[in-house]
Design a protein around this motif. Structure first.
Motif, mmCIF file in Angstrom:
data_model
loop_
_atom_site.group_PDB
_atom_site.id
_atom_site.type_symbol
_atom_site.label_atom_id
_atom_site.label_comp_id
_atom_site.label_asym_id
_atom_site.label_seq_id
_atom_site.Cartn_x
_atom_site.Cartn_y
_atom_site.Cartn_z
ATOM 1 N N LEU A 42 6.270 -8.603 -0.335
ATOM 2 C CA LEU A 42 6.052 -9.152 1.014
ATOM 3 C C LEU A 42 4.558 -9.179 1.342
ATOM 4 C CD1 LEU A 42 7.388 -10.120 3.689
ATOM 5 C CD2 LEU A 42 7.335 -7.738 4.443
ATOM 6 N N GLU A 91 2.584 -12.563 2.299
ATOM 7 C CA GLU A 91 2.091 -12.763 3.662
ATOM 8 C C GLU A 91 0.593 -12.518 3.803
ATOM 9 O OE1 GLU A 91 3.819 -13.903 6.157
ATOM 10 O OE2 GLU A 91 5.787 -13.865 5.204
ATOM 11 N N ALA A 118 -3.763 -1.912 3.640
ATOM 12 C CA ALA A 118 -3.376 -2.011 5.049
ATOM 13 C C ALA A 118 -1.940 -2.523 5.161
ATOM 14 C CB ALA A 118 -4.336 -2.930 5.790
ATOM 15 N N ALA A 119 -1.622 -3.543 4.366
ATOM 16 C CA ALA A 119 -0.264 -4.099 4.421
ATOM 17 C C ALA A 119 0.767 -3.067 3.980
ATOM 18 C CB ALA A 119 -0.186 -5.348 3.534
ATOM 19 N N ARG A 120 0.454 -2.347 2.887
ATOM 20 C CA ARG A 120 1.400 -1.344 2.397
ATOM 21 C C ARG A 120 1.529 -0.190 3.392
ATOM 22 N NH1 ARG A 120 3.003 -1.550 -2.825
ATOM 23 N NH2 ARG A 120 4.769 -0.497 -1.878
ATOM 24 N N SER A 121 0.406 0.154 4.050
ATOM 25 C CA SER A 121 0.461 1.283 4.994
ATOM 26 C C SER A 121 1.321 0.932 6.209
ATOM 27 C CB SER A 121 -0.951 1.682 5.448
ATOM 28 O OG SER A 121 -1.425 0.795 6.444
ATOM 29 N N LEU A 122 1.536 -0.370 6.440
ATOM 30 C CA LEU A 122 2.409 -0.783 7.545
ATOM 31 C C LEU A 122 3.869 -0.843 7.116
ATOM 32 C CD1 LEU A 122 0.088 -3.562 8.943
ATOM 33 C CD2 LEU A 122 0.832 -1.560 10.230
ATOM 34 N N GLY A 123 4.121 -0.449 5.890
ATOM 35 C CA GLY A 123 5.506 -0.400 5.420
ATOM 36 C C GLY A 123 5.963 -1.642 4.679
ATOM 37 N N MET A 124 5.047 -2.590 4.463
ATOM 38 C CA MET A 124 5.456 -3.793 3.735
ATOM 39 C C MET A 124 5.640 -3.472 2.259
ATOM 40 S SD MET A 124 3.098 -6.896 5.089
ATOM 41 C CE MET A 124 2.528 -6.970 6.772
ATOM 42 N N PRO A 125 6.753 -3.927 1.669
ATOM 43 C CA PRO A 125 6.888 -3.811 0.219
ATOM 44 C C PRO A 125 5.847 -4.698 -0.478
ATOM 45 C CG PRO A 125 8.990 -4.323 1.263
ATOM 46 C CD PRO A 125 7.932 -4.501 2.300
#
Lengths: 240, 239
Positions: free
Chosen positions: B133, B137, B123-130
Motif C-alpha cells: 500500500l 500510494e 513515514a508510511a509504514r509508521s502509519l500502519g500502511m503495509p
C-alpha cells in the motif's frame, strides 16, 4: 505500556544498543537525551520496529513487537511517530496527508476522515492550511502537520524522533507547544530531544543514553539537578 | 548522379506499411515492456532472495546481450520450439522488444524508487500502511515523476532499435527502404527517406515526452496539475 527487555541492535559488527531494559507506563512522558550517535534514535526506532531488533524484546501492551506472529502493521496503527525530517508526503495536500492512513488502513469513510483531519488541524493551529501542499509550508508548520497526521490514527503512544532539530530556532516553540498540549491531555509519549528546557518542564522521566547503554534515568529534577553518573554529569555540563 | 525522390512515390504503400509496423512494434513492445519492467524492478528491490535474484538475473541477461541476438533467439529458437512453428515476425519482434525494454525500464524503476528519501517509506509504514500500500500510494506516485525523462529516452531508443527486426523480415520502415533499394538500384533516396521517417517519429516522441514531463513537473504545488497518478497494482513485499 511499553516494555523493553535486553534490547540489542547491531549493524553488522557495530553494536549500537548494548542491552537496554526500560518500561514506560501509561500517560508517561519520557524524554531521551544523549549525544549524537549514542543510540537514542535507534532505541526509539526499535520500539515500532523501523529497525530490526537484533536481540531482546519490545512489548507494547503485552504484545511482543519483534515476533513473526505479530502483525506489525496493527501495532503501528497504535504507535504514532514524528520524524526529524517531517517526512510529509510532498505529492499530497495537507488534508490528504492526514486522511490517507485513516481511509486506507482504518477503513474510515472519506467524510469522517476529513472531519477528523480538520479537527486535528485546528488543534495544531493550521486550520487554514488544509488545501496547501507541504512545500508551501514552513518547517514548523510541516512538523505540526506531521503531528496531526500521526494523531489521525488515534494512537495510544506517540514517538518523537528529534522533532525540532531540523527547525529554525523561531519555529521550535510552536512545535513544542503542540507537544506540551498533547502531554497535558495524557498522551503516552517517548521523545528523543536536545531541548533540555522541554525535557525539564514536560517529562515525567528523563533517560540518558550513552554509548548504547542506558546510563541513568530519573525525574527531570534528579537528572538535571542531581545527576549521579559521571557520564551524565559530563554530558549535561556540555549542553546546559 | 541525380537524386530523384519522385521514384519513391511508386513505393509509398510499402513505406506507409513500414511506418505502421514500426509504430506497432514500438508501442506494443514499449507498453508491455514498461509494465513488465515495473514488476522486475520491484522484484529486484525485494529483500527476499528468491524474488531478488531471478529478477536480477533476468535484467542482467537482457541488458547484457545484444538485442539482435535476442531477436534471432526468440524468432528462430524459442517460439518454434514452444509452438512448433513461427508465429510471424510481429509476435517475435514485439516479444523481443518487450523483453529488452522491460530490463532497461526495470532499472529505471529501481533507480527511481531508490532515489526517494527512505523517510517516505518509513513515514508510511509508521502509519500502519503495509509495504504494498505504501508503495502504491506514497512511493510510486513520487518516483514516477523522476522516471519520466529516462523512460522517455527508453521510448526513443526502442523506436530506433525496432529497426533491428528487419533481420527477421519484418516489414518495417528499414525493410521498405531495403526492398526499394534492391528493386530500383538506388541507395540514396530510400535510405534517406527511412532516416527522415525515423527522425519524424522520434521528434513526435520527444514532443510527447516534453508534454508529459511538463504535466508531472517537479513542483508539487498544483497549477495545471492533473489528478494524482496512481498505479492499480503493485507487488507487495516485506512485513
Amino acid at each position: 505500556m511499553i516494555k523493553i527487555e535486553g534490547l540489542v541492535k547491531s549493524y553488522g559488527d557495530l553494536e549500537v544498543l548494548k542491552g537496554i531494559d526500560y518500561e514506560v507506563k501509561e500517560q508517561e512522558v519520557i524524554c531521551i537525551i544523549g549525544a549524537s550517535g549514542s543510540g537514542k534514535s535507534t532505541f526509539l526506532r526499535c520500539i515500532n520496529l523501523l529497525e530490526d531488533i537484533t536481540d531482546g524484546a519490545v512489548y507494547i501492551e503485552d504484545v511482543k513487537v519483534n515476533d513473526s506472529a505479530t502483525n506489525i502493521n496493527e501495532i503501528r496503527t497504535e504507535v504514532g511517530m514524528v520524524f526529524q525530517q517531517f517526512n510529509l508526503f510532498p505529492h499530497m495536500t495537507v488534508l490528504d496527508n492526514i486522511t490517507i492512513s485513516p481511509i486506507k488502513v482504518r477503513k474510515m469513510s472519506k467524510a469522517d476522515a476529513e472531519v477528523l483531519a480538520h479537527e486535528l488541524l485546528t488543534k495544531v493551529g493550521l486550520s487554514d492550511k488544509a488545501t496547501s501542499y507541504p512545500e508551501q509550508l514552513s518547517g514548523g508548520q510541516m512538523q505540526r502537520v506531521a503531528i496531526a497526521r500521526a494523531l489521525a490514527m488515534k494512537p495510544k503512544i506517540m514517538l518523537f524522533d528529534e522533532p525540532t532539530s531540523a527547525l529554525d530556532p523561531e519555529m521550535v516553540k510552536e512545535v513544542l507547544d503542540v507537544m506540551k498540549q498533547l502531554a497535558h491531555e495524557g498522551m503516552t509519549m517517548v521523545v528523543v530531544t536536545h531541548e533540555m528546557g522541554f525535557a525539564r518542564e514536560v517529562a515525567d522521566r528523563v533517560v540518558f543514553i550513552d554509548g548504547g547503554y542506558l546510563v541513568e534515568e530519573g525525574t527531570p529534577d534528579e537528572i538535571f539537578n542531581n545527576p549521579k553518573n559521571e557520564r551524565t554529569k559530563a554530558f549535561l555540563g556540555k549542553v546546559l | 548522379m541525380s537524386i530523384r525522390f519522385d521514384i519513391l512515390w511508386n513505393y509509398k504503400d510499402l513505406f506507409i506499411r513500414g511506418i505502421w509496423i514500426t509504430l506497432g512494434l514500438t508501442i506494443v513492445g514499449y507498453t508491455c515492456g514498461v509494465l513488465l519492467g515495473l514488476v522486475f524492478g520491484l522484484g529486484k528491490l525485494s529483500k527476499r532472495k528468491w524474488i531478488h535474484y531471478p529478477c536480477k538475473w533476468y535484467i542482467d541477461f537482457f541488458r547484457g546481450t545484444p538485442l539482435l541476438v535476442q531477436i534471432f533467439l526468440i524468432h528462430l529458437a524459442v517460439i518454434p520450439t514452444i509452438f512448433g512453428h513461427s508465429l510471424g515476425f510481429f509476435v517475435s519482434g514485439a516479444l523481443a522488444l518487450m523483453l529488452n525494454c522491460s530490463a532497461y525500464s526495470a532499472e529505471i524503476f529501481r533507480a527511481g524508487i531508490q532515489s526517494l528519501d527512505k523517510g517516505q517509506m518509513e513515514a508510511a509504514r509508521s502509519l500502519g500502511m503495509p509495504h504494498g500500500l505504501a508503495m502504491k500510494e506514497i512511493i510510486l506516485p513520487q518516483a514516477f515523476r523522476r522516471m519520466v525523462p529516462p523512460l522517455g529516452n527508453e521510448l526513443i531508443a526502442l523506436l530506433k532499435d525496432s529497426s533491428l527486426v528487419t533481420v527477421i523480415a519484418a516489414t518495417d520502415i528499414l525493410y521498405a527502404a531495403k526492398v526499394v533499394a534492391g528493386a530500383s538500384f538506388r541507395v540514396w533516396e530510400p535510405y534517406i527517406l527511412a532516416a527522415i521517417l525515423y527522425l519524424v517519429l522520434t521528434w513526435v516522441c520527444t514532443k510527447l515526452i516534453a508534454y508529459v514531463e511538463k504535466r508531472f513537473s517537479t513542483s508539487y504545488v498544483p497549477s495545471k496539475r492533473p489528478k494524482a497518478f496512481s498505479f492499480s497494482r503493485t507487488i507487495s513485499d516485506g512485513r
